[in-house]
Design a protein around this motif. Sequence first.
Motif, PDB file in Angstrom:
ATOM      1  N   GLU A  15       1.022  17.521 -37.817  1.00 61.72           N
ATOM      2  CA  GLU A  15      -0.372  17.163 -38.069  1.00 61.72           C
ATOM      3  C   GLU A  15      -0.908  16.270 -36.941  1.00 61.72           C
ATOM      4  O   GLU A  15      -2.023  16.462 -36.464  1.00 61.72           O
ATOM      5  CB  GLU A  15      -0.487  16.436 -39.413  1.00 61.72           C
ATOM      6  N   LYS A  16      -0.086  15.335 -36.490  1.00 61.70           N
ATOM      7  CA  LYS A  16      -0.478  14.433 -35.417  1.00 61.70           C
ATOM      8  C   LYS A  16      -0.707  15.213 -34.121  1.00 61.70           C
ATOM      9  O   LYS A  16      -1.698  15.002 -33.419  1.00 61.70           O
ATOM     10  CB  LYS A  16       0.618  13.383 -35.210  1.00 61.70           C
ATOM     11  N   LYS A  17       0.191  16.159 -33.818  1.00 67.69           N
ATOM     12  CA  LYS A  17       0.064  16.976 -32.616  1.00 67.69           C
ATOM     13  C   LYS A  17      -1.198  17.840 -32.679  1.00 67.69           C
ATOM     14  O   LYS A  17      -1.932  17.966 -31.709  1.00 67.69           O
ATOM     15  CB  LYS A  17       1.297  17.857 -32.455  1.00 67.69           C
ATOM     16  N   ARG A  18      -1.460  18.421 -33.859  1.00 66.93           N
ATOM     17  CA  ARG A  18      -2.655  19.248 -34.044  1.00 66.93           C
ATOM     18  C   ARG A  18      -3.930  18.416 -33.847  1.00 66.93           C
ATOM     19  O   ARG A  18      -4.872  18.841 -33.188  1.00 66.93           O
ATOM     20  CB  ARG A  18      -2.647  19.879 -35.438  1.00 66.93           C
ATOM     21  N   ARG A  19      -3.922  17.189 -34.390  1.00 69.04           N
ATOM     22  CA  ARG A  19      -5.075  16.303 -34.230  1.00 69.04           C
ATOM     23  C   ARG A  19      -5.289  15.924 -32.766  1.00 69.04           C
ATOM     24  O   ARG A  19      -6.425  15.903 -32.287  1.00 69.04           O
ATOM     25  CB  ARG A  19      -4.891  15.037 -35.066  1.00 69.04           C
TER      26      ARG A  19
END
Length: 182
Positions: free
Chosen positions: A46-50
């Motif tokens: 999720e952090k990478k996608r954000r």
Amino acid sequence: EEKLQRKKHQMLARMKENGQTSETVYRDKHGRKVDVIAKFEEHQREKKRREEADEIEQKQVKKGAVQKMDEEAFRKEQERIQSGSFARKIDDETLEQQRKDVLREGDPMFEMEMKKRATQTGRTGKPLYKGPSPKPNRFGIRPGYRWDGNARGNGFEDKVLAHIHGQKAKKEAAYKWSVSDM
């Protein structure tokens, strides 16, 4: 020695009963078991996608209106070319229009076409400045169409341009002097 082995086994059994060797069980606020590793991996994804979304957004923010229009026109042209046939024929209207739009220096209609294009709007769609020609600047930027013709600078541009032209003149004079004996 056998006694020591038995004692050791008993101690290990007691430790297992106490839960000292077992893994920690994490639970959420409702009492359900939580898989910490899976939760951490999901958080990382999720952090990478954000971060990727923020990076794309930053690229879009840094672009101006003209760059966005150029990019959109390029993308549409690429889609049009992809959807068309592989071979371009002689009666291809868009190719013919592209060839007609190219200005050539020796063309008899060059002057007229330049005047025609100068009266039209700029790439942004806003009208161009039509007043007296402004002082040159080192970037070649034309004034906006609302400019009233008053130069409100502090003279820095004039000094920079005078310095640049002065250096060019010095180089040219030095070159002429160096080849004058030949």
